[in-house]
Design a protein around this motif. Structure first.
Motif, PDB file in Angstrom:
ATOM      1  N   GLN A  69     -26.638 -52.700  -3.145  1.00 18.55           N
ATOM      2  CA  GLN A  69     -27.480 -53.732  -4.263  1.00 18.55           C
ATOM      3  C   GLN A  69     -29.177 -53.160  -3.369  1.00 18.55           C
ATOM      4  OE1 GLN A  69     -25.148 -56.947  -3.363  1.00 18.55           O
ATOM      5  NE2 GLN A  69     -23.309 -56.301  -4.187  1.00 18.55           N
ATOM      6  N   ASN A  70     -28.866 -52.950  -2.001  1.00 15.13           N
ATOM      7  CA  ASN A  70     -30.416 -52.744  -2.516  1.00 15.13           C
ATOM      8  C   ASN A  70     -30.821 -51.535  -2.808  1.00 15.13           C
ATOM      9  OD1 ASN A  70     -31.641 -54.929  -0.696  1.00 15.13           O
ATOM     10  ND2 ASN A  70     -29.480 -54.861  -0.086  1.00 15.13           N
ATOM     11  N   GLY A  71     -30.617 -50.678  -3.488  1.00 15.72           N
ATOM     12  CA  GLY A  71     -31.584 -49.439  -3.603  1.00 15.72           C
ATOM     13  C   GLY A  71     -30.826 -48.417  -3.409  1.00 15.72           C
ATOM     14  N   ALA A  72     -29.899 -48.621  -2.347  1.00 13.59           N
ATOM     15  CA  ALA A  72     -29.242 -47.202  -2.294  1.00 13.59           C
ATOM     16  C   ALA A  72     -28.769 -45.676  -3.527  1.00 13.59           C
ATOM     17  CB  ALA A  72     -28.121 -46.977  -1.073  1.00 13.59           C
ATOM     18  N   ARG A  73     -29.168 -44.451  -3.218  1.00 16.54           N
ATOM     19  CA  ARG A  73     -27.819 -43.708  -4.708  1.00 16.54           C
ATOM     20  C   ARG A  73     -26.028 -43.429  -4.215  1.00 16.54           C
ATOM     21  NH1 ARG A  73     -30.506 -38.947  -4.748  1.00 16.54           N
ATOM     22  NH2 ARG A  73     -31.956 -39.419  -2.547  1.00 16.54           N
ATOM     23  N   VAL A  74     -25.776 -43.348  -4.493  1.00 15.00           N
ATOM     24  CA  VAL A  74     -24.193 -43.249  -5.169  1.00 15.00           C
ATOM     25  C   VAL A  74     -24.252 -42.058  -4.855  1.00 15.00           C
ATOM     26  CG1 VAL A  74     -23.309 -44.068  -7.180  1.00 15.00           C
ATOM     27  CG2 VAL A  74     -22.508 -44.438  -5.179  1.00 15.00           C
ATOM     28  N   GLU A  75     -25.112 -41.680  -5.283  1.00 14.77           N
ATOM     29  CA  GLU A  75     -24.697 -39.608  -5.957  1.00 14.77           C
ATOM     30  C   GLU A  75     -25.725 -39.614  -5.252  1.00 14.77           C
ATOM     31  OE1 GLU A  75     -22.601 -39.543  -8.091  1.00 14.77           O
ATOM     32  OE2 GLU A  75     -22.328 -40.624  -9.514  1.00 14.77           O
ATOM     33  N   ALA A  76     -25.980 -40.399  -3.643  1.00 12.59           N
ATOM     34  CA  ALA A  76     -26.848 -38.634  -2.777  1.00 12.59           C
ATOM     35  C   ALA A  76     -26.448 -38.210  -1.799  1.00 12.59           C
ATOM     36  CB  ALA A  76     -27.509 -40.235  -1.685  1.00 12.59           C
ATOM     37  N   ALA A  77     -26.626 -37.010  -2.085  1.00  8.38           N
ATOM     38  CA  ALA A  77     -25.439 -35.560  -1.435  1.00  8.38           C
ATOM     39  C   ALA A  77     -26.407 -35.241  -0.194  1.00  8.38           C
ATOM     40  CB  ALA A  77     -25.499 -34.760  -2.456  1.00  8.38           C
ATOM     41  N   ASP A  78     -25.459 -34.426   0.649  1.00  9.30           N
ATOM     42  CA  ASP A  78     -26.106 -34.007   1.350  1.00  9.30           C
ATOM     43  C   ASP A  78     -26.352 -32.459   1.912  1.00  9.30           C
ATOM     44  OD1 ASP A  78     -23.577 -32.815   1.847  1.00  9.30           O
ATOM     45  OD2 ASP A  78     -23.045 -34.032   3.551  1.00  9.30           O
ATOM     46  N   VAL A  79     -26.264 -31.499   2.975  1.00 11.83           N
ATOM     47  CA  VAL A  79     -26.558 -30.350   2.633  1.00 11.83           C
ATOM     48  C   VAL A  79     -25.753 -30.192   2.342  1.00 11.83           C
ATOM     49  CG1 VAL A  79     -29.028 -30.179   4.223  1.00 11.83           C
ATOM     50  CG2 VAL A  79     -26.145 -30.060   4.961  1.00 11.83           C
ATOM     51  N   ASN A  80     -24.091 -30.262   2.245  1.00  9.36           N
ATOM     52  CA  ASN A  80     -22.673 -29.029   1.812  1.00  9.36           C
ATOM     53  C   ASN A  80     -22.773 -29.762   0.277  1.00  9.36           C
ATOM     54  OD1 ASN A  80     -22.167 -27.752   4.299  1.00  9.36           O
ATOM     55  ND2 ASN A  80     -21.260 -30.183   5.229  1.00  9.36           N
ATOM     56  N   GLY A  81     -23.924 -30.955   0.012  1.00 17.04           N
ATOM     57  CA  GLY A  81     -23.154 -31.585  -1.112  1.00 17.04           C
ATOM     58  C   GLY A  81     -22.721 -32.752  -1.474  1.00 17.04           C
ATOM     59  N   TYR A  82     -21.996 -33.093  -0.257  1.00 18.47           N
ATOM     60  CA  TYR A  82     -20.698 -34.033  -0.689  1.00 18.47           C
ATOM     61  C   TYR A  82     -21.646 -35.653  -0.956  1.00 18.47           C
ATOM     62  CZ  TYR A  82     -18.372 -30.780   2.643  1.00 18.47           C
ATOM     63  OH  TYR A  82     -17.855 -29.676   3.417  1.00 18.47           O
ATOM     64  N   ARG A  83     -21.070 -36.153  -1.201  1.00 16.10           N
ATOM     65  CA  ARG A  83     -21.694 -37.772  -1.732  1.00 16.10           C
ATOM     66  C   ARG A  83     -20.405 -38.361  -0.999  1.00 16.10           C
ATOM     67  NH1 ARG A  83     -23.492 -36.631  -8.131  1.00 16.10           N
ATOM     68  NH2 ARG A  83     -24.287 -34.511  -7.410  1.00 16.10           N
ATOM     69  N   ALA A  84     -20.444 -39.919  -1.300  1.00 16.52           N
ATOM     70  CA  ALA A  84     -20.237 -41.187  -0.426  1.00 16.52           C
ATOM     71  C   ALA A  84     -18.710 -40.604  -1.168  1.00 16.52           C
ATOM     72  CB  ALA A  84     -20.796 -42.263  -1.163  1.00 16.52           C
TER      73      ALA A  84
END
Ligand SMILES: [Zn+2]
Length: 506
Positions: free
Chosen positions: A110-125
């Motif tokens: 709700q404070n603007g975090a991106r639900v699709e943010a990916a790490d170096v392995n391409g893992y999202r939440a």
């Protein structure tokens, strides 16, 4: 595969009581939930909340991991970046997913975090939640924030691949329920079923096979192996046996797709012997054969039985705040949340209320709506085979002629009447089988428990008391169980003798 997962540094430390540990900076204050000290560090000593620690981790990550929502809110309001990534580009949302912290995820998103943010392995939440079996968290971010549950990571693996690899059957159920793709192949050519077979997880394989198609059983990975070969290669004999049976079943089903009636009659052959007596009415047998055993309809309404409509069937999974129930009640095939005591029958391709067993003799399931017919059928079977044996023996006895002294009567009957003897042997086998079945069913009716529940008691949480021992919440005592069954034909699940464990817990 496992080595590349998210690594959470010293997170066991973070669960300690804040009074027992030394809180010396904003990172430890966030990790241990010491709001007072955090405030002091920031407001009096002027520490920054937007810089990472020596390992590259942010205060927001530590607070998110341990579900300190007030601290998360405070950090966001005092300069913490919701989308800041550590050295492997993991954000606070990734860390919340590790432990399934739904409340923190709400604050972050709700404070603007991106639900699709990916790490170096391409893992999202969604990948992290699947890797850790956080089914409720996964459902929450899908339902409320439209997280893409079918997205591949850098190696082409979707959350379903991960849940299958880790053997989290409930997470698999949720993803299949939401139509996640089962046929997707990763960079190594593996489907989720390949990974479940590789790890030898029978429950994961069962869920995937029942909800899938025969194609997934045949798919070969880049090395040329199908799931059956992978399982036997790794020495998982149970799984290999199950998968090869499923493979054969799929091939046979193909050959008899349009032969349902022939198939049914073929299966009825053993019953024809049971039907020889006028006492065992073929009509009765046919009624338990073709009668709806209590199929639960896909539309979310019980077939023809508005009286027993279950509130569960009207729950919208997208409104995830309502449902905190048992994920094993999701049927990925019928797309319903099925009531407790029901089970999906892969042979009938339906969920059946108060599922007892699938009977190959009547080529139908035995469930809530036809158990009474089935019970009468096996009682009549026992009675008729008993009468037939009695009549045969009496006939032989009265027809015995005066025998010469060197010939015994057994020898005479076997030589003179081989047909009668064959009949008697067959009839005795049926009598023993029918008596055993009738006795077992009668004892289960008296205890109000199904054959399926008896066989799988260990898997059903509602059949366990607070002490973890077996107890049946539907057992109202022998007299009431039998009376309900004989009068109504079934017992009412709404009347629970005591609440099952999962309801007490929630
Ligand atoms: Zn089903």
């Amino acid at each position: 595969m496992a080595s590349s997962e998210i690594e959470v540094v010293s997170d066991s430390q973070a669960q300690k009581n804040p009074n027992e540990v030394t809180v010396f900076d904003v990172f430890s204050a966030s990790a241990y939930g010491d709001f007072e000290k955090l405030r002091k560090f920031v407001e009096e000593d002027g520490f920054s909340l937007s810089k990472p620690d020596g390992n590259g981790y942010y205060p927001l990550q530590w607070a998110s991991l341990n579900n300190f929502t007030d601290i998360v809110q405070y950090i966001i309001e005092h300069g913490g970046d919701v989308n800041a990534g550590d050295n492997s580009q993991q954000t606070a949302l990734h860390w919340a997913a590790v432990r399934g912290q739904i409340a923190v995820a709400d604050v972050l998103l709700q404070n603007g975090a991106r639900v699709e943010a990916a790490d170096v392995n391409g893992y999202r939440a969604v990948h992290v939640a699947a890797q850790y079996g956080q089914t409720a968290f996964l459902n929450h971010i899908i339902a409320k924030y439209n997280a893409d549950f079918d997205v591949p990571d850098n190696d082409g693996r979707s959350p379903l691949h991960w849940a299958a690899y880790k053997g989290f059957a409930d997470t698999i159920r949720l993803l299949l329920f939401r139509d996640a793709c089962q046929g997707r192949q990763d960079k190594e050519g593996c489907t989720p079923l390949h990974w479940a077979a590789l790890r030898g997880n029978i429950e994961a394989c069962t869920v995937l096979v029942h909800a899938g198609t025969k194609q997934e059983l045949m798919v070969k990975d880049n090395a040329g192996f199908n799931p059956v070969q992978l399982a036997s290669d790794k020495g998982h004999r149970h799984v290999a046996f199950f998968l090869s049976n499923a493979q054969q079943g799929a091939q046979q089903a193909l050959g008899r797709q349009n032969l349902r009636w022939e198939d049914r009659e073929y299966r009825l052959c053993p019953d024809i012997i049971l039907c020889y007596s006028p006492c065992n009415s073929p009509l009765h047998q046919l009624s338990s054969c073709s009668k709806d055993p209590g199929y639960i309809k896909r539309s979310g309404v019980f077939s023809n039985h508005t009286d027993s409509e279950d509130p569960l069937l009207n729950i919208d999974l997208n409104n995830s705040s309502i449902w905190t129930g048992n994920w094993s009640q999701l049927c990925p095939t019928c797309k319903i949340i099925r009531p407790v005591r029901s089970k999906h029958c892969p042979a009938c391709k339906h969920c059946v209320e108060q599922f007892d067993h699938h009977c190959p003799w009547i080529s139908n399931c035995v469930g809530k709506r036809n158990k009474w017919d089935f019970f009468i059928f096996i009682c009549l079977g026992t009675l008729s085979s008993f009468l037939a044996a009695a009549v045969t023996i009496q006939r032989i006895w009265t027809a015995l002629p005066a025998l010469p002294s060197e010939e015994t009567w057994i020898h005479h009957v076997v030589v003179q009447h081989p047909g009668v003897v064959t009949f008697l042997v067959l009839d005795t086998i049926i009598l023993i089988a029918a008596t055993t079945l009738t006795t077992a069913q009668a004892s289960q009716i008296a205890r109000n428990i199904t054959t399926n529940e008896l066989a799988n008691a260990i898997r059903y949480g509602y059949l366990r008391g607070p002490d973890g021992q077996f107890r049946n919440p539907y057992n109202h005592g022998c007299r009431k169980n039998c009376a309900d069954f004989l009068i109504q034909g079934y017992t009412n699940d709404d009347e629970i003798a005591w609440p099952p464990l999962q309801q007490v817990a929630s």
